[in-house]
Design a protein around this motif. Structure first.
Motif, PDB file in Angstrom:
ATOM      1  N   ASN A 265       0.841  -1.264  -0.055  1.00  0.00           N
ATOM      2  CA  ASN A 265       0.047   0.118  -0.041  1.00  0.00           C
ATOM      3  C   ASN A 265       0.864   1.364  -0.174  1.00  0.00           C
ATOM      4  OD1 ASN A 265      -3.116  -0.451   0.255  1.00  0.00           O
ATOM      5  ND2 ASN A 265      -2.004  -1.953   1.424  1.00  0.00           N
ATOM      6  N   TRP A 266       1.935   1.195   0.467  1.00  0.00           N
ATOM      7  CA  TRP A 266       2.917   2.256   0.495  1.00  0.00           C
ATOM      8  C   TRP A 266       3.460   2.695  -1.039  1.00  0.00           C
ATOM      9  CZ3 TRP A 266       8.111   2.693  -1.093  1.00  0.00           C
ATOM     10  CH2 TRP A 266       8.601   4.048  -0.752  1.00  0.00           C
ATOM     11  N   LEU A 267       3.825   1.535  -1.614  1.00  0.00           N
ATOM     12  CA  LEU A 267       4.105   1.615  -2.919  1.00  0.00           C
ATOM     13  C   LEU A 267       3.032   2.187  -3.731  1.00  0.00           C
ATOM     14  CD1 LEU A 267       6.511   1.211  -5.062  1.00  0.00           C
ATOM     15  CD2 LEU A 267       5.694  -1.057  -5.422  1.00  0.00           C
ATOM     16  N   ASN A 268       1.750   1.509  -3.613  1.00  0.00           N
ATOM     17  CA  ASN A 268       0.702   1.936  -4.479  1.00  0.00           C
ATOM     18  C   ASN A 268       0.460   3.404  -3.958  1.00  0.00           C
ATOM     19  OD1 ASN A 268      -1.603   1.512  -5.937  1.00  0.00           O
ATOM     20  ND2 ASN A 268      -2.803   1.956  -4.095  1.00  0.00           N
ATOM     21  N   THR A 269       0.436   3.942  -2.972  1.00  0.00           N
ATOM     22  CA  THR A 269       0.222   5.376  -2.563  1.00  0.00           C
ATOM     23  C   THR A 269       1.460   6.186  -3.354  1.00  0.00           C
ATOM     24  OG1 THR A 269      -0.596   4.795  -0.530  1.00  0.00           O
ATOM     25  CG2 THR A 269       0.016   7.137  -0.768  1.00  0.00           C
ATOM     26  N   PHE A 270       2.609   5.667  -3.389  1.00  0.00           N
ATOM     27  CA  PHE A 270       3.729   6.451  -4.080  1.00  0.00           C
ATOM     28  C   PHE A 270       3.351   6.555  -5.525  1.00  0.00           C
ATOM     29  CE2 PHE A 270       7.503   6.028  -6.485  1.00  0.00           C
ATOM     30  CZ  PHE A 270       8.316   7.189  -6.192  1.00  0.00           C
ATOM     31  N   MET A 271       3.114   5.517  -6.250  1.00  0.00           N
ATOM     32  CA  MET A 271       2.702   5.456  -7.547  1.00  0.00           C
ATOM     33  C   MET A 271       1.656   6.315  -7.770  1.00  0.00           C
ATOM     34  SD  MET A 271       3.602   1.888  -9.095  1.00  0.00           S
ATOM     35  CE  MET A 271       2.530   0.974  -7.943  1.00  0.00           C
ATOM     36  N   LEU A 272       0.366   6.589  -6.840  1.00  0.00           N
ATOM     37  CA  LEU A 272      -0.865   6.924  -7.126  1.00  0.00           C
ATOM     38  C   LEU A 272      -0.787   8.460  -6.803  1.00  0.00           C
ATOM     39  CD1 LEU A 272      -3.987   7.146  -7.905  1.00  0.00           C
ATOM     40  CD2 LEU A 272      -4.313   6.345  -5.511  1.00  0.00           C
ATOM     41  N   ASP A 273      -0.353   8.822  -5.505  1.00  0.00           N
ATOM     42  CA  ASP A 273      -0.492  10.170  -5.011  1.00  0.00           C
ATOM     43  C   ASP A 273       0.612  11.132  -5.280  1.00  0.00           C
ATOM     44  OD1 ASP A 273      -2.860   9.281  -3.972  1.00  0.00           O
ATOM     45  OD2 ASP A 273      -1.962   8.890  -1.918  1.00  0.00           O
ATOM     46  N   SER A 274       1.888  10.240  -5.152  1.00  0.00           N
ATOM     47  CA  SER A 274       3.127  11.130  -5.438  1.00  0.00           C
ATOM     48  C   SER A 274       3.348  11.745  -6.859  1.00  0.00           C
ATOM     49  CB  SER A 274       4.232  10.386  -5.214  1.00  0.00           C
ATOM     50  OG  SER A 274       5.482  11.162  -5.563  1.00  0.00           O
ATOM     51  N   PRO A 275       3.168  10.979  -7.953  1.00  0.00           N
ATOM     52  CA  PRO A 275       2.964  11.859  -9.437  1.00  0.00           C
ATOM     53  C   PRO A 275       2.010  12.908  -9.530  1.00  0.00           C
ATOM     54  CG  PRO A 275       3.267   9.284  -9.517  1.00  0.00           C
ATOM     55  CD  PRO A 275       2.573   9.744  -8.062  1.00  0.00           C
ATOM     56  N   THR A 276       0.685  12.754  -9.007  1.00  0.00           N
ATOM     57  CA  THR A 276      -0.230  13.412  -9.445  1.00  0.00           C
ATOM     58  C   THR A 276       0.211  15.100  -9.386  1.00  0.00           C
ATOM     59  OG1 THR A 276      -1.941  11.973  -8.767  1.00  0.00           O
ATOM     60  CG2 THR A 276      -2.974  14.142  -9.079  1.00  0.00           C
TER      61      THR A 276
END
Length: 325
Positions: A265-276
């Motif tokens: 979930n940390w990796l998913n958050t990194f890929m979803l929230d960080s690039p936006t």
């Protein structure tokens, strides 16, 4: 080059897109060969103390179904079950298995070699399993991290069961009490009809992101190399960065996340929230530089938002899983 060439290319491109749309459009799910259920019987088992990973999911699935006759209640589909715990303990999660039962009568004249299908467009949960007349048919224990993004489509043959018999089809949904879960309508019937619906549901969230990630990478590299020859025109550099950020964002639809729940979930958050915020930032700078406009106060806000969002995303403490913060 004559303008007629561009017009012809545009017309051909539009015709191809229209053809793809017609090919992918799902057939009518209410045909006489398919039964779409607007209601189902629901039974919630006692929560199970198990780790939220492959071993915990498998242990929950392998337990015999514990459903009493007085457990079942009728619910309307789609069905949503909200969060039932106030706070998550990732080390001791509570997994609960919920059964949805529908009754389907196998046609008397159905060919034994023609497959039937159980189809569910979307399940928001950790994992699913299907039993027919108490016999396990299929589950996704080896792909449970992708449950949220993939429809459920399971084939079975009439020769496995008696023609004309009404079958109890049970769909088991395993989810954490702290996350809740939801399920769309359940359809059962001719696999050739439901397969077109399944292909339509898989196309945008599963098929398209894979080549899209490669296209964004190539576009990013192209605009970056193009900006090297025109260093004074920074808009191409921003467009390159926006393409690469969008590629990172798109990876969540392609990569299989780690089995560890917290890490995944940390990796998913990194890929979803960080690039936006970075995509928003770079796209704005590309447009602003291309149009030769500038708003210094807005640019500072965009930079600050992108940096703060990235720092929060990279933090080892996940705010998403501790709603008391």
């Amino acid at each position: 080059m004559p303008k007629i060439v561009f017009w012809l290319a545009g017309i051909i491109g539009i015709a191809q897109l229209f053809g793809v749309f017609l090919f992918l459009i799902p057939s009518n799910s209410t045909s006489d060969k398919v039964m779409r259920f607007e209601q189902a019987s629901l039974c919630i088992e006692k929560p199970n103390l198990a780790p939220l990973n492959s071993s915990g999911i498998a242990a929950t699935m392998d337990q015999p179904s514990n459903t009493a006759e007085n457990c079942w209640e009728t619910v309307v589909l789609p069905n949503n079950n909200p969060i039932q715990e106030a706070k998550v303990d990732l080390n001791h999660p509570q997994l609960v298995r919920t059964w949805y039962r529908v009754r389907y009568r196998v046609p008397d004249d159905w060919s034994n070699t023609k497959p039937l299908m159980v189809y569910v467009p979307r399940i928001i949960a950790n994992a699913w399993q299907i039993e027919i007349e108490g016999k396990p048919i299929a589950d996704n224990r080896f792909d449970w991290r992708s449950t949220w993004n993939r429809p459920v489509s399971v084939n079975f043959f009439a020769n496995q069961f008696q023609l004309g018999k009404t079958l109890n089809i049970d769909l088991g949904v395993t989810a954490s009490l702290a996350e809740g879960f939801s399920i769309s309508r359940i359809s059962v019937g001719d696999a050739t009809v439901l397969q077109s619906q399944n292909a339509f549901r898989e196309y945008l969230p599963v098929i398209v992101p894979q080549p899209m990630s490669a296209v964004m990478l190539l576009l990013g590299l192209f605009f970056f190399s193009f900006s090297l020859s025109r260093r004074a025109e920074t808009e191409y550099l921003y467009l390159a960065f926006a393409s690469l950020a969008f590629m990172v964002f798109n990876l969540r639809y392609v990569l299989i996340l780690p089995d560890n729940f917290g890490t995944g979930n940390w990796l998913n958050t990194f890929m979803l929230d960080s690039p936006t915020p970075w995509i928003n930032c770079f796209v704005y700078f590309f447009i602003a530089r291309f149009a030769h406009i500038s708003y210094p106060w807005l640019e500072r806000i965009l930079w600050l938002q992108a940096i703060i969002s990235s720092l929060l995303t990279l933090s080892p403490i996940s705010l998403y899983y501790d709603i008391s913060l």
